[in-house]
Scaffold this motif. Structure first.
Motif, PDB file in Angstrom:
ATOM      1  N   GLU A  89      -0.378  10.739  -4.333  1.00  0.00           N
ATOM      2  CA  GLU A  89      -0.652  12.183  -4.523  1.00  0.00           C
ATOM      3  C   GLU A  89      -0.084  12.555  -5.862  1.00  0.00           C
ATOM      4  O   GLU A  89       0.777  12.167  -6.205  1.00  0.00           O
ATOM      5  N   GLN A 120       0.351   5.867  -0.593  1.00  0.00           N
ATOM      6  CA  GLN A 120      -0.496   6.861  -0.719  1.00  0.00           C
ATOM      7  C   GLN A 120      -0.152   7.760  -1.997  1.00  0.00           C
ATOM      8  O   GLN A 120       1.148   7.964  -1.937  1.00  0.00           O
ATOM      9  N   GLU A 150       0.710  -1.255   0.037  1.00  0.00           N
ATOM     10  CA  GLU A 150      -0.103  -0.105  -0.246  1.00  0.00           C
ATOM     11  C   GLU A 150       0.992   1.351  -0.134  1.00  0.00           C
ATOM     12  O   GLU A 150       1.917   1.244   0.851  1.00  0.00           O
ATOM     13  N   LEU A 162       2.978   3.040   3.007  1.00  0.00           N
ATOM     14  CA  LEU A 162       2.150   3.176   4.215  1.00  0.00           C
ATOM     15  C   LEU A 162       2.779   2.024   5.063  1.00  0.00           C
ATOM     16  O   LEU A 162       3.319   0.890   4.679  1.00  0.00           O
ATOM     17  N   GLU A 215      -6.396  11.522  -5.230  1.00  0.00           N
ATOM     18  CA  GLU A 215      -5.443  11.462  -4.268  1.00  0.00           C
ATOM     19  C   GLU A 215      -6.012  10.096  -3.279  1.00  0.00           C
ATOM     20  O   GLU A 215      -6.815  10.826  -2.594  1.00  0.00           O
ATOM     21  N   GLU A 216      -5.484   9.020  -3.033  1.00  0.00           N
ATOM     22  CA  GLU A 216      -6.242   8.038  -2.258  1.00  0.00           C
ATOM     23  C   GLU A 216      -4.746   6.727  -2.127  1.00  0.00           C
ATOM     24  O   GLU A 216      -3.776   6.889  -2.508  1.00  0.00           O
ATOM     25  N   VAL A 217      -5.160   5.985  -1.267  1.00  0.00           N
ATOM     26  CA  VAL A 217      -4.515   4.803  -1.095  1.00  0.00           C
ATOM     27  C   VAL A 217      -4.646   3.758  -2.222  1.00  0.00           C
ATOM     28  O   VAL A 217      -5.500   3.276  -2.562  1.00  0.00           O
TER      29      VAL A 217
END
Length: 333
Positions: A216, A214, A212, A333, A234-236
């Motif tokens: 951006e 993040q 995982e 993450l 913008e997300e995981v």
């Protein structure tokens, strides 16, 4: 008596209709087409499941690297018409700001190659899975380098060896990458490209760039259609291994989620490449495409995958007139 006559007429009518139906069916089943005059061809199916397959060269260990692929000859005579397969090679390098450099160099606008090996039809053996014949093409990287007049010290990470196969059958016909159809080359059933692009890779450590992150969008303009602050949500995201050991794939939401698409990157010996992929949207023509600009590539650290950057161009063909450079930052993450 009248009823008997009527029944005879009905029976005769049914018989005529059935006769016409049978005749029409027979014409459909056995049309007047000269099938005996049709010709057949030959292709070399890639057996992707073969454990010995090797379609990359290790930049850190060229001496042990080799091109190895299992081929299955398919023709009208169960793969027995193959007389020989000529294996030719060309070296390719992308030079940022300049373009592609080839060894040997083109001559008269024509592609030039060197023969590195020849496989005889007698080398084929019976397939364990079906009635066709198979052979293993196995050539050391060192043999290709030598055939091209190069040395191992002249090879760089990210280089490509283009390996082309030319199969000659006993009728004197030659089948290769220049006369096969796109279906034969890329179809799941045929899978006979007659061309293998062997990348010189820098292998990644186990687990590198997986899991995982993040996502951006740290560079590039906003969404021009729906007013979102960025073109990509913008997300995981979850990075998984792609088509090769140095490729990674994740899912992106484009234009606020207007489309949801797979997004691939390649770690190519110090730089991050974005191969061409479709956005699933467009304003005509080829649609919106994403691809990296070879003059503006992000770099990566082989020993640290905590932060990965990706530089690429959105709408490379200007389908919607929104061609702009985009930058991603992926934080683990």
């Amino acid at each position: 008596m009248v009823e008997i006559m009527n029944m005879k007429k009905i029976s005769l009518g049914i018989f005529v209709v059935l006769l016409a139906f049978v005749s029409s069916c027979r014409d459909f089943i056995e049309p007047n087409v000269p099938y005996s005059e049709f010709d057949t061809a030959l292709y070399l199916r890639t057996i992707r499941s073969a454990e010995s397959n090797s379609l990359t060269f290790n930049f850190f260990d060229l001496q042990s690297s080799r091109f190895n692929v299992t081929l299955e000859a398919v023709d009208a005579e169960e793969g027995t018409t193959v007389e020989s397969i000529e294996v030719r090679v060309r070296h390719r390098r992308l030079i940022p700001g300049v373009g592609l450099e080839f060894t040997p160099a083109p001559s008269g606008g024509q592609r030039q190659e060197v023969t590195v090996a020849t496989i005889s039809g007698s080398d084929f053996t019976q397939s364990p899975d079906n009635r066709f014949k198979r052979v293993v093409a196995d050539i050391p990287a060192s043999a290709m380098i030598q055939a091209l007049g190069l040395t191992a010290d002249e090879i760089e990470g990210g280089d490509v060896f283009e390996v082309r196969l030319y199969a000659t059958d006993r009728f004197g016909r030659v089948f290769g990458p220049d006369n096969r159809s796109s279906d034969v080359a890329g179809g799941v059933f045929y899978d006979s490209p007659f061309l293998y692009n062997i990348d010189v890779i820098c292998p990644l450590a186990a687990g590198y760039g997986l899991g995982e992150y993040q996502l951006e969008q740290t560079g590039g303009p906003s969404d021009p259609f729906f007013g979102n602050p960025t073109r990509f949500v913008e997300e995981v995201v979850t990075l998984t291994e792609g088509s090769t050991s140095i490729a990674r794939t994740f899912t992106v939401n484009y234009l606020g989620g207007f489309t949801t698409r797979p997004f691939s990157i390649i770690f190519s010996c110090g730089v991050v490449l974005k191969p061409e992929e479709a956005a699933g949207a467009g304003c005509g023509g080829p649609g919106i495409l994403w691809e990296s600009d070879n003059d503006n590539l992000a770099t990566y650290n082989l020993d640290d995958d905590s932060v990965i950057q990706v530089f690429f161009v959105d709408d490379t063909e200007s389908s919607c007139g929104i061609t702009d450079p985009i930058e991603f930052t992926l934080t683990k993450l």
